[in-house]
Scaffold this motif. Structure first.
Motif: not given
Length: 807
Positions: A217, A338, A367-368, A370, A397, A400
């Protein structure tokens, strides 16, 4: 991972003090490595300059009378250009240690005028690099009070030792979350950033990758019209406290986000970016001048961010100098991306780059966060630099997908021995951000996005255990068994220890040398294959895995000799490498002796000649050491064979090969070839050996571990000497073997004590003198018995070697 106490409390609502917080951090697995309570700044006080007069003996110095708030003004000689009457600054009295100059003040005499202290600059207090003048505070600053408290320099600094499996605690927010879960306060939640956006981000982004996981992402936003000056004092102080140098507001914001939220960010000067951005693999031979002013040569294993000009950043590791932000930056592109942890780790290691961004990306970031990280960074940019943000460009992205772990509560008791109720286990996991679903003894647990390290039920048990308290595990003795326990160590481990003990007992000192050696040395000792060459050596001269212990030991002996310690005996029991397969790693006991460092002791001939010392070491010293290792490891010495000659790094006529049977090579010993010593730049009398501990066959398992009864003969041991004339080609070992085999019941030992060559024994002949140890067992031997045994020994030697008794 470093952070200040006030920074932590910005994320954690708690009344706990420094000591309690540090103790709790260690209890929950975040081991506190160091605490700086800033006591060094306590002696500095706020003081006012009452008067400033010109120094009578120096044009650039002034004599100040300073009110420190504790009585009569004190006299201080000062050379700062801004020193004046009425100035309020930081004062250090005699006896105060000044960290910026690394010295403790005393009453001084400067050009005939006494000085009772110092008015300090920011550099002297390590606040900044500024030393153009002394600190100039507002007029209402409280004279006599602590300057550290006034300037917030008394904020304690905590350093924790993070294990690689805790990427969630590479942020201060994550550490606060763990402390809150342990019951030490409440985690503060910040309201979501809110700001108006205008238009689209004109720079578009393309992910041109053959493997999508290399960059899962990428989020990008343009902010127009920023003013990029110095960051505010509060931000600079926090960055300085953890060892980062403030640069400018935009760069400082990205560094702040890295530590505050564990979210590495990057900023590009939009005016320096040409066209759109592409995330791709670097092409072979491409180069980039990075922000550390070094040029890096890249290849397809490196993922980069590029524009029409070329590479602008090494993805997830370091930005490029060309597009960096400075005081002239007006429009800025903010990146939040990411990256694949494995690729980041390999690229960073191959390029030799260590950055805070790499440290986090190779462990795994949330990742959440970002996109929220981009929003929070934008909010800080608007707050500190102003500007107008555009709509974010988000590519790649897909969201998740949480891992679901099947978790039986009974695992906590089984794996840790702790009695933790199901309710408490569920509460602990929930506080840590896990989602617990179901009821009963078995539940489903959803793993939060910031915990990539949690894969199975054992990981969840660890979470419950550390928050419940490892110190709650009561120590208990191991259960006693009725039977004798089996051995714990492997045969190789046992033999390695026995080898070390045997060599140490022979007066040798254990050394630990590098497993990496130069290529030319590796080739000299039978190595140097491409498979054993290091991809990223720690130094150019340490490029190959060692095929032998001897190069390191010989170099160590020479270093000792260069410093005046020429008589050294060193050994090492460690690994050598024949190839890159598991079976190519050998366990070897090796050693060298230099000078006169024999078993009898080092020194000049006249100092210990009576003990046999003082002679240069030779092949027989190395042979004795090698055989001592083999004997210590429990091998039957009667089965050991010695053959002349060894590998090419040994002297061909003064070396030997140790075998057990015709095929099993146990090791080599001897003096070293002159060309070998010359290539290593080593000199002196030197001998050495290597014994392959892993080549020794396992002893046959006995029916019982009970040792047999000790049987000692009550009869006197007798020694008889023999001298045999044999051909020069006959080895002394063959004579020893023949004499031993004459009567294995009575002959208990044979030693060579003299070898003579000369005209008196004939051309091509030599005389070998041996001592035979005869131990009667059943009765005292008569002259007839000794005569019969003598004939058997002579006949056996003649049969196997052709030797005859010397007349």
């Amino acid at each position: 991972m470093k952070f200040t106490l006030s920074w932590l409390k910005e994320h954690l609502e708690t009344d706990a003090g420094l000591d309690e917080i540090c103790a709790r951090l260690t209890e929950i697995g975040l081991e506190v490595e160091d605490v700086d309570d800033k006591a060094a700044f306590k002696p500095f006080v706020i003081a006012r300059v009452v008067s400033a007069e010109k120094h009578p003996q120096a044009d650039r110095l002034k004599v100040l009378m300073v009110d420190t708030g504790s009585g009569a003004p004190v006299q201080v000689v000062c050379g700062a250009p801004n020193a004046r009457a009425g100035l309020v600054g930081a004062f250090a009295a005699p006896g105060t240690y000044v960290p910026g100059i690394g010295m403790t003040l005393a009453v001084g005499n400067i050009r005939g005028v006494e000085s009772h202290g110092m008015m300090c600059s920011e550099k002297e207090l390590q606040i900044s690099d500024s030393h153009d003048g002394i600190i100039d505070l507002p007029e209402d600053a409280p004279v006599g009070q602590s300057y550290a408290a006034y300037a917030h320099l008394d904020d304690p600094l905590i350093e924790i030792n993070l294990t690689p499996n805790r990427p969630d605690c590479t942020s201060i927010h994550g550490i606060a979350r763990d402390l809150a879960a342990s019951g030490l306060g409440t985690l503060k939640t910040r309201p979501a950033p809110s700001f108006a956006v205008e238009g689209e981000t004109p720079v578009k982004l393309t992910l041109d990758l053959d493997d999508p996981k290399l960059c899962p992402g990428f989020a990008l936003r343009l902010v127009r019209g920023v003013r990029n000056g110095p960051s505010p004092r509060w931000m600079q102080q926090r960055l300085l406290a953890i060892g980062l140098r403030p640069i400018n507001a935009l760069v400082d914001i990205t560094n702040y986000m890295t530590f505050d939220q564990g979210r590495p960010m990057h900023v590009f000067d939009a005016a320096k970016v040409k066209g759109n951005l592409t995330v791709r693999r670097a092409r072979e031979g491409e180069t980039v001048l990075a922000l550390d002013q070094r040029e890096y040569k890249l290849g397809p294993n490196n993922v980069v961010i590029a524009d029409e000009n070329g590479i602008e950043s090494i993805g997830g590791i370091m930005g490029g100098e060309h597009s960096g932000c400075d005081e002239n930056t007006v429009d800025v592109l903010i990146e939040s991306a990411l990256w694949d942890p494995m690729n980041i780790a390999k690229s960073g290691r191959a390029l030799g780059i260590i950055t805070d961004a790499r440290y986090r990306f190779e462990r795994g970031v949330d990742p959440e966060y970002m996109v929220p990280g981009l929003e929070r960074t934008t909010e800080l940019v608007l707050e500190l630099c102003g500007g107008t943000p555009a709509k974010a460009e988000i590519v790649g992205y897909k969201g998740y997908e949480p891992k679901i772990v099947d978790f039986p509560y009974t695992e906590v008791k089984r794996l840790t021995g702790l009695d933790v109720s199901n309710e408490e286990s569920s509460t602990i996991l929930t506080r840590l951000g896990f989602t617990v679903s179901g009821s009963g003894e078995r539940v489903s647990v959803s793993v939060p996005s910031w915990r990539p390290d949690v894969d199975g039920k054992a990981d969840l048990v660890e979470e419950v255990m550390r928050i419940h308290g490892v110190d709650n595990i009561k120590p208990a003795p191991l259960e006693s068994h009725a039977a004798v326990n089996g051995k714990i160590l492997t045969t190789l481990q046992i033999r390695s220890r026995l080898a070390k003990r045997a060599l140490a007992a022979r007066g040798m000192l254990e050394a630990v040398t590098w497993s990496f050696i130069p290529e030319d040395q590796a080739k000299l000792f039978g190595g140097g294959s491409p498979a054993l060459k290091l991809a990223n050596p720690i130094a150019a001269e340490m490029s190959d895995m060692r095929p032998s212990l001897l190069p390191g030991l010989l170099s160590a002996a020479q270093r000792n000799a260069d410093k005046g310690y020429g008589d050294v005996a060193l050994f090492e029991v460690s690994g050598t490498y024949e190839n890159d397969r598991p079976d190519g790693q050998r366990r070897v006991a090796g050693g060298i002796r230099r000078g006169t460092a024999s078993l009898a002791g080092a020194g000049r001939a006249w100092s210990n000649a009576a003990k046999g010392g003082g002679k240069p070491v030779d092949v027989f010293d190395a042979k004795a050491d090698a055989l001592a290792v083999i004997e210590a490891c429990g091998l039957p010495m009667g089965n050991i064979q010695i053959e002349q000659g060894g590998p090419e790094w040994y002297h061909p006529g003064r070396s030997g090969t140790i075998k057990m049977g015709p095929k099993v090579v146990l090791g080599y010993f001897g003096e070293f070839h002159p060309l070998t010593l010359e290539s290593l730049d080593v000199s002196g009398a030197l001998c050495g050996f290597e014994v392959y501990v892993d080549a020794m066959p396992e002893a046959k398992r006995k029916a019982t571990r009970t040792k047999p009864a000790l049987e000692l003969s009550p009869f006197q041991l007798v020694r008889r000497d023999f001298a045999f004339v044999v051909d020069k080609a006959v080895e002394a070992g063959a004579i020893v073997k023949a004499a031993t085999g004459a009567d294995r019941k009575l002959v208990t030992g044979v030693n060579v004590f003299d070898i003579f060559e000369g005209a008196s024994v004939g051309d091509g002949k030599k005389s070998v003198a041996i001592e035979v140890q005869i131990q009667p067992v059943e009765r005292t031997l008569t002259d007839e018995d000794f005569e019969a045994l003598t004939q058997k020994i002579v006949a056996s030697v003649m049969k196997f070697t052709g030797g005859v008794l010397r007349s």
